[in-house]
Structures are given as C-alpha cells and as structure tokens.
Design a protein around this motif. Structure first.
Motif, short mmCIF file in Angstrom:
data_model
loop_
_atom_site.label_atom_id
_atom_site.label_comp_id
_atom_site.label_asym_id
_atom_site.label_seq_id
_atom_site.Cartn_x
_atom_site.Cartn_y
_atom_site.Cartn_z
N ARG A 5 0.82 -1.21 0.00
CA ARG A 5 0.00 0.00 0.00
C ARG A 5 0.86 1.26 0.00
O ARG A 5 2.00 1.26 0.42
N ALA B 276 0.97 5.40 1.02
CA ALA B 276 0.38 6.34 1.97
C ALA B 276 1.03 7.70 1.88
O ALA B 276 2.20 7.83 1.50
N ARG C 287 -1.23 4.16 -7.33
CA ARG C 287 -2.32 3.94 -6.37
C ARG C 287 -2.19 4.94 -5.22
O ARG C 287 -1.16 5.60 -5.05
N ASP D 116 -3.67 4.66 -1.07
CA ASP D 116 -4.46 3.84 -0.16
C ASP D 116 -4.74 4.47 1.20
O ASP D 116 -5.78 4.23 1.80
N ILE D 117 -3.78 5.24 1.68
CA ILE D 117 -3.86 5.71 3.07
C ILE D 117 -3.45 7.18 3.15
O ILE D 117 -2.51 7.61 2.48
N CYS D 118 -4.15 7.92 3.98
CA CYS D 118 -3.77 9.29 4.29
C CYS D 118 -3.83 9.49 5.80
O CYS D 118 -4.85 9.17 6.42
N ALA E 195 -5.95 13.26 -0.96
CA ALA E 195 -5.82 11.80 -0.96
C ALA E 195 -7.08 11.12 -1.47
O ALA E 195 -7.01 10.18 -2.28
N MET F 188 -7.79 8.28 -4.44
CA MET F 188 -8.41 6.98 -4.15
C MET F 188 -9.59 6.74 -5.09
O MET F 188 -9.77 5.63 -5.61
N GLY G 114 -9.95 3.06 0.49
CA GLY G 114 -8.95 3.85 1.18
C GLY G 114 -9.31 4.11 2.63
O GLY G 114 -10.46 3.96 3.04
N SER G 115 -8.29 4.49 3.39
CA SER G 115 -8.49 4.87 4.79
C SER G 115 -7.83 6.21 5.04
O SER G 115 -6.65 6.39 4.75
N ILE H 29 -14.33 4.52 0.86
CA ILE H 29 -13.28 5.26 1.56
C ILE H 29 -13.74 5.51 2.99
O ILE H 29 -14.81 6.08 3.21
#
Length: 304
Positions: free
Chosen positions: A50, A52, A132, A134-136, A175, A179, A186-187, A231
């Motif tokens: 992933r 970020a 890609r 995936d995370i912020c 972010a 996504m 996403g998170s 998300i």
C-alpha cells in the motif's frame, strides 16, 4: 465461540520475530529483524504494497505514523512537511525502514498543507508515480500561543485554523481524490485531539481546541459522503503525548509536565510510539467496519 482476531500460530510468529524498537535521536525506530513471515502473521493488519501520505511527517506523531505504516508492510510512505529538507529524526527513521527489507520506502516531500492547489498536484503526482493511493494520515498541526480567550487576535486565530482545519481538510481531499481516481478502497485518518472534545484544564489555547473539534466533525461528515466510494474516514484524538510540540511548551513552563500528567489515570504523558497500534489498525483492513468514529487514546484523561 468467537474466533480470535489473530490466530495462535500468528501470535507465535510475532513472539519469535518481534517488530521491536530501539531509540536513536529521540525516535523509537523499528528493528531490522522484521520478516515477510511477520507480515503474513499480521493478517488483516498487514499493509502490504500500500501507498500512503502522511502530512506533518518530518517529526512527532506524523513520523510515528509513517513508521507504523512502514512496519506493517506499506510499499511507500510519503512524508509531507514544510522544511525544505527533513530533520535528523526523519533520516534515522528512513534508515530504519530500509533495514526492514523488501520494497518498502520512506520518502520526503516538501509541502504546505495550506496551499490547496499545490497540495492536490503533489499528491496526484505521488499517486501517478506509485499507481495507487491507499492511506492518508493528516497529522500536520500547530498549537498556537497560549493566552486568555479575551486576548487572541484575528491573525492568531487564522494561523491555527489555516493549518489545523484547512490543512487537514485539503490533505484528506487530495488523498480521497486519488483513491477515487484509482477506484481503490482507502483509509483516511485525521489527527484530532482530546482538546476537540473537552476543555483542557489550565491550558488556554482556544483556537487549537476549536480547530480540533472541527476536525472531529470533519471526519464524520467526510465519512458519510465517501462511504459509498469505499473510503473510510476516522479521527484520532490523542491525549497529552511527549511530542516536540508539548516538549517545547514544557521547556518554557515546566509546571505543565505535572499538570498534564496528573489528569491521566496513569499519571504520565503518553509516548509517541504508543499510538502506532491504533494507527495501523485504522489504516488496515482490520478496521474495515470503522468509519466516522473518533478514537480517543489519552491514558484516561477524558474518563474522569
């Protein structure tokens, strides 16, 4: 009978090859003994491959978040912060991540979270390069001056809210747009504070309190809007943690060490690395049914 989240065999792997820590330059670093077996043993907590972004990632809780995501297997974690070059702690953290092996990278990018257009472009470029997003973790923030609420100026109020409210929102926006672009789940984790839920005894920082309250509500609203796009958005509210920000205050007013400690059940301030577990959980599939929540980690401060 309820099944445990992590199996006994997975726990055995973690015990045999712990992701332990050492200290260097004030940063608790991940041990180089991490192995692919640990990644596999983490199950839904693993962040393998992933990508970020972490704002405020040069130091403090932002850097802790970057280390946590890297230890859990993220391929690339981009730390966005104001300084043109990262500090000694970040460089030590990067070396630590490199020793973990695999394709994991800790990257540094100079960015101002208050500049929406430039931030959008920066995050888009990162996502395009990595293929890609995936995370912020939106961790950039400032405390502002401590003074009576009757004395704050318009400029002082705007300075805190520009970073702590606008900056957090722009980071989450940037972010989330990527996504959606790559159609990946996403998170997004917004760093709030217990100051957004309760008034802090003997700590007159109204602009900070109000900005963090706004972040908590921001997470709820964004979670409602983005759920259908797969998300998740949550806020994390730490209590008093020994970050460079709190240490700077204590160096000027030593009495705050005891004032803040005495409000906790544990009679101490938290350590930055004590938030790694909750950050990893929120970023990973292990928290797949958690969105719109405000997670408090404060040693019991708000439970009195």
């Amino acid at each position: 009978m309820l099944k445990p989240i992590i199996s006994r065999s997975s726990l055995a792997i973690l015990r045999r090859s712990p992701i332990s820590s050492i200290y260097k330059s004030g940063v608790r670093l991940t041990s180089s003994r991490s192995t692919p077996a640990i990644q596999e043993g983490l199950g839904d907590f693993a962040l393998t491959d992933r990508v970020a972004i972490v704002t405020g990632g040069n130091r403090g809780l932002g850097l802790e978040a970057a280390l946590a995501l890297s230890a859990a297997g993220s391929r690339a974690v981009y730390c966005l912060d104001l300084p043109e070059k990262p500090g000694e702690n970040w460089n030590a953290a990067r070396q630590s991540v490199a020793k973990l092996g695999g394709a994991r990278r800790l990257e540094y990018v100079t960015a101002d979270v208050r500049d929406q257009k430039t931030l959008f472009k920066t995050v888009e470029e990162i996502a395009t390069k990595e293929g890609r997003m995936d995370i912020c973790v939106a961790a950039a923030g400032i405390s502002g001056a401590a003074r009576s609420c009757l004395e704050y100026t318009e400029e002082e109020l705007e300075e805190v809210h520009d970073v702590n409210f606008k900056g957090v929102f722009f980071s989450a926006q940037a972010a989330a747009r990527q996504m959606v672009r790559f159609q990946l789940p996403g998170s997004i984790i917004l760093l709030a504070s217990i100051a957004g839920s309760v008034a802090l005894k003997h700590t007159p920082i109204l602009p900070y309190n109000t900005s963090k309250a706004a972040v908590i509500q921001m997470a709820r609203v964004m979670a409602c809007e983005l759920a259908q796009k797969n998300i998740r958005v949550n806020s994390l509210s730490p209590g008093f943690i020994e970050t460079p920000m709190t240490k700077a205050v204590i160096s000027v007013q030593p009495e705050f060490q005891s004032i803040w400690s005495e409000q906790s059940f544990m009679n101490r301030l938290g350590k930055p690395h004590e938030l790694r577990g909750i950050m990893t959980w929120l970023a990973s599939d292990a928290s797949s049914f958690c969105t719109g929540s405000n997670i408090i980690v404060d040693g019991g401060y708000t439970a009195w």
